[in-house]
Design an enzyme around this catalytic site. Structure first.
Site, PDB file in Angstrom:
ATOM      1  N   GLY A 287       0.038  12.550  -3.731  1.00 37.72           N
ATOM      2  CA  GLY A 287      -1.357  12.845  -3.374  1.00 37.72           C
ATOM      3  C   GLY A 287      -1.699  14.296  -3.636  1.00 37.72           C
ATOM      4  O   GLY A 287      -2.435  14.920  -2.870  1.00 37.72           O
ATOM      5  N   ALA A 288      -1.184  14.818  -4.750  1.00 39.63           N
ATOM      6  CA  ALA A 288      -1.359  16.251  -5.041  1.00 39.63           C
ATOM      7  C   ALA A 288      -2.669  16.539  -5.749  1.00 39.63           C
ATOM      8  O   ALA A 288      -2.912  17.675  -6.150  1.00 39.63           O
ATOM      9  CB  ALA A 288      -0.175  16.728  -5.894  1.00 39.63           C
TER      10      ALA A 288
ATOM     11  N   SER B 113      -5.732  16.165  -4.438  1.00 37.75           N
ATOM     12  CA  SER B 113      -6.864  16.421  -3.545  1.00 37.75           C
ATOM     13  C   SER B 113      -6.387  17.039  -2.226  1.00 37.75           C
ATOM     14  O   SER B 113      -5.233  16.854  -1.830  1.00 37.75           O
ATOM     15  CB  SER B 113      -7.567  15.068  -3.267  1.00 37.75           C
ATOM     16  OG  SER B 113      -8.586  15.213  -2.306  1.00 37.75           O
TER      17      SER B 113
ATOM     18  N   TYR C 180      -8.051  -6.898  12.811  1.00 39.27           N
ATOM     19  CA  TYR C 180      -7.882  -5.629  12.090  1.00 39.27           C
ATOM     20  C   TYR C 180      -8.912  -4.632  12.611  1.00 39.27           C
ATOM     21  O   TYR C 180     -10.104  -4.928  12.674  1.00 39.27           O
ATOM     22  CB  TYR C 180      -8.103  -5.853  10.588  1.00 39.27           C
ATOM     23  CG  TYR C 180      -8.044  -4.576   9.752  1.00 39.27           C
ATOM     24  CD1 TYR C 180      -6.836  -4.047   9.331  1.00 39.27           C
ATOM     25  CD2 TYR C 180      -9.216  -3.914   9.374  1.00 39.27           C
ATOM     26  CE1 TYR C 180      -6.778  -2.887   8.562  1.00 39.27           C
ATOM     27  CE2 TYR C 180      -9.172  -2.749   8.608  1.00 39.27           C
ATOM     28  CZ  TYR C 180      -7.951  -2.244   8.201  1.00 39.27           C
ATOM     29  OH  TYR C 180      -7.891  -1.099   7.450  1.00 39.27           O
TER      30      TYR C 180
HETATM   31  N1  LIG Z   1      -7.568  15.942   6.637  1.00 43.21           N
HETATM   32  C1  LIG Z   1      -7.143  15.799   7.882  1.00 43.21           C
HETATM   33  O1  LIG Z   1      -7.808  16.232   8.830  1.00 43.21           O
HETATM   34  C2  LIG Z   1      -5.842  15.123   8.181  1.00 43.21           C
HETATM   35  C3  LIG Z   1      -5.470  14.995   9.527  1.00 43.21           C
HETATM   36  C4  LIG Z   1      -4.277  14.356   9.829  1.00 43.21           C
HETATM   37  C5  LIG Z   1      -3.471  13.872   8.805  1.00 43.21           C
HETATM   38  N2  LIG Z   1      -3.861  13.996   7.499  1.00 43.21           N
HETATM   39  C6  LIG Z   1      -2.973  13.462   6.448  1.00 43.21           C
HETATM   40  O2  LIG Z   1      -2.845  14.392   5.406  1.00 43.21           O
HETATM   41  C7  LIG Z   1      -2.530  13.721   4.190  1.00 43.21           C
HETATM   42  C8  LIG Z   1      -3.381  14.284   3.063  1.00 43.21           C
HETATM   43  O3  LIG Z   1      -4.736  13.970   3.322  1.00 43.21           O
HETATM   44  P1  LIG Z   1      -5.973  14.872   2.866  1.00 43.21           P
HETATM   45  O4  LIG Z   1      -6.694  15.216   4.097  1.00 43.21           O
HETATM   46  O5  LIG Z   1      -5.547  15.905   1.924  1.00 43.21           O
HETATM   47  O6  LIG Z   1      -6.867  13.738   2.136  1.00 43.21           O
HETATM   48  P2  LIG Z   1      -7.426  13.599   0.653  1.00 43.21           P
HETATM   49  O7  LIG Z   1      -8.144  14.827   0.225  1.00 43.21           O
HETATM   50  O8  LIG Z   1      -8.184  12.320   0.642  1.00 43.21           O
HETATM   51  O9  LIG Z   1      -6.092  13.459  -0.204  1.00 43.21           O
HETATM   52  C9  LIG Z   1      -5.348  12.275  -0.159  1.00 43.21           C
HETATM   53  C10 LIG Z   1      -4.537  12.165  -1.422  1.00 43.21           C
HETATM   54  O10 LIG Z   1      -3.812  10.908  -1.390  1.00 43.21           O
HETATM   55  C11 LIG Z   1      -4.009  10.256  -2.636  1.00 43.21           C
HETATM   56  N3  LIG Z   1      -3.868   8.815  -2.564  1.00 43.21           N
HETATM   57  C12 LIG Z   1      -4.590   7.934  -1.849  1.00 43.21           C
HETATM   58  N4  LIG Z   1      -4.185   6.685  -2.115  1.00 43.21           N
HETATM   59  C13 LIG Z   1      -3.179   6.782  -3.033  1.00 43.21           C
HETATM   60  C14 LIG Z   1      -2.380   5.840  -3.721  1.00 43.21           C
HETATM   61  N5  LIG Z   1      -2.517   4.530  -3.554  1.00 43.21           N
HETATM   62  N6  LIG Z   1      -1.444   6.312  -4.583  1.00 43.21           N
HETATM   63  C15 LIG Z   1      -1.291   7.623  -4.797  1.00 43.21           C
HETATM   64  N7  LIG Z   1      -2.049   8.568  -4.198  1.00 43.21           N
HETATM   65  C16 LIG Z   1      -2.977   8.136  -3.324  1.00 43.21           C
HETATM   66  C17 LIG Z   1      -5.422  10.653  -3.039  1.00 43.21           C
HETATM   67  O11 LIG Z   1      -5.637  10.393  -4.409  1.00 43.21           O
HETATM   68  P3  LIG Z   1      -7.133  10.083  -4.962  1.00 43.21           P
HETATM   69  O12 LIG Z   1      -7.868  11.392  -4.879  1.00 43.21           O
HETATM   70  O13 LIG Z   1      -6.894   9.580  -6.336  1.00 43.21           O
HETATM   71  O14 LIG Z   1      -7.727   9.062  -4.045  1.00 43.21           O
HETATM   72  C18 LIG Z   1      -5.412  12.123  -2.693  1.00 43.21           C
HETATM   73  O15 LIG Z   1      -4.784  12.866  -3.712  1.00 43.21           O
HETATM   74  C19 LIG Z   1      -2.743  12.238   4.456  1.00 43.21           C
HETATM   75  O16 LIG Z   1      -1.483  11.608   4.624  1.00 43.21           O
HETATM   76  C20 LIG Z   1      -3.500  12.213   5.764  1.00 43.21           C
HETATM   77  O17 LIG Z   1      -3.253  11.045   6.524  1.00 43.21           O
HETATM   78  C21 LIG Z   1      -5.022  14.640   7.172  1.00 43.21           C
END
Ligand SMILES: NC(=O)c1ccc[n+]([C@@H]2O[C@H](COP(=O)([O-])OP(=O)(O)OC[C@H]3O[C@@H](n4cnc5c(N)ncnc54)[C@H](OP(=O)(O)O)[C@@H]3O)[C@@H](O)[C@H]2O)c1
Length: 316
Positions: free
Chosen positions: A36-37, A39, A192
């Protein structure tokens, strides 16, 4: 907490950034995979690991987005060592293909950052007909870790450097179904609930790291496995399924929530900081050891999830 600048035993707080928690660390002997690098937190994790000299393999499902991130990091850090590889965690075939290509590349692997995630999506099934949040956030990473473990073990042996596996979970793990993991109803649309399903998948991230840590210790392997909460609510693309909350979050977030450099801090701390050497099976937040829910500490639940995940990833 960080509003008050409270520092934990590590000397870091919720306001620490990924650059601050890795200041002065030389990662040039290391190779990492960051899922997930393309975004949000994954981009900043990639940038800061690369800044510290780590060779980063960006595992992304959108190759163009991955290339754009790579190019923008290279503009800032011309010496950065970055590769982009295709990985869709919601498809076991894609995970297997990625792992096999990685093995063929003969690259070492010191750090595996299981960061990718989807949050609170409507009910959907993955390509393997498994509920999408569980499939992407947990099962894809479970299989990926399993397939790359031999490479990590070999790297740890040959380099004599501790390997680290880092699962990006969430405080959302506290808001799961009452039974924690719905083993007998994992793919049931009835009952769900989008946030509980997210919580279930994030609980699974913690339980996975915990059981993996136990197994690695038992085996005497020099690889640690930990999980973490990056902070909330970091203004990334994660809220894409919740437009209104996303808009309000983006407006208010910049005033009193974590920004992305702060959101990537705990990941970079657990991956690189020498303070974490030998620490395994823990849950971190704000670059300090935290205390997850009782379910997340349940060793029997962790073992049950492990067996369940093995069955789902290796169907007879
Ligand atoms: N943001 C917060 O406040 C927060 C809080 C708690 C935990 N987290 C955790 O932090 C982590 C990163 O999240 P983020 O906030 O940076 O969100 P984000 O900006 O949506 O980034 C998520 C990344 O995961 C990728 N991804 C999603 N589905 C995928 C798949 N099937 N295969 C490969 N890559 C996939 C996305 O790719 P695409 O761009 O192609 O969709 C994106 O690069 C997540 O595990 C999230 O649960 C975040």
């Amino acid at each position: 907490m960080w509003i008050f600048g409270w520092k934990g035993p590590s000397g870091f707080s919720a306001s620490s950034t990924a650059e601050e928690v890795t200041q002065g660390i030389d990662g040039s002997a290391l190779t990492a995979i960051v899922t997930g690098a393309s975004s949000g937190i994954g981009v900043e994790t990639t940038r800061v690991l690369a800044l510290r000299g780590v060779h980063v393999v960006m595992a992304v499902r959108n190759a163009d987005a991955g290339q754009n991130v790579k190019e923008s990091i290279l503009k800032e850090i011309p010496s950065a060592k970055i590769d982009v590889m295709d990985l869709d965690l919601s498809s076991m075939a894609s995970v297997r293909k990625f792992a096999s290509q990685y093995q063929s590349s003969n690259l070492p692997l010191n750090l595996l950052i299981n960061n990718a995630g989807v949050m609170a999506s409507p009910f959907m099934l993955s390509q393997d007909k498994i509920e999408l949040q569980f499939a992407t956030n947990h099962l894809g990473h479970f299989l990926l870790t399993d397939l790359l473990l031999e490479t990590m073990k070999r790297t740890a042996r040959e380099s004599d450097i501790e390997g680290r596996i880092v699962n990006v979970s969430s405080e959302g793990h506290r808001i799961a179904y009452s039974e924690g993991i719905r083993f007998d109803k994992i793919n049931d649309e009835s009952g769900y609930y989008t946030w509980y399903a997210y919580g279930q998948s994030k609980l699974a991230n913690i339980l996975h790291a915990k059981e993996l840590a136990r197994r690695l210790k038992e085996e005497g392997v020099e690889i640690t496995a930990n999980s973490l909460h990056p902070g909330a609510i970091i203004s990334t693309n994660l809220m894409r399924h919740h437009g209104l909350i996303n808009t309000v979050g983006q407006m208010l977030g910049k005033y009193f929530l974590k920004n992305i450099p702060q959101g990537a801090a705990t990941t970079c701390y657990v991956a690189l900081n020498p303070q974490v050497k030998g620490v395994s099976g823990e849950y971190f937040l704000d670059s300090n050891i935290g205390n997850p829910s009782a379910k997340a500490k349940d060793a029997d639940l962790a073992k049950k999830l492990w067996d369940f995940s093995c069955t789902l990833t290796n169907p007879k």
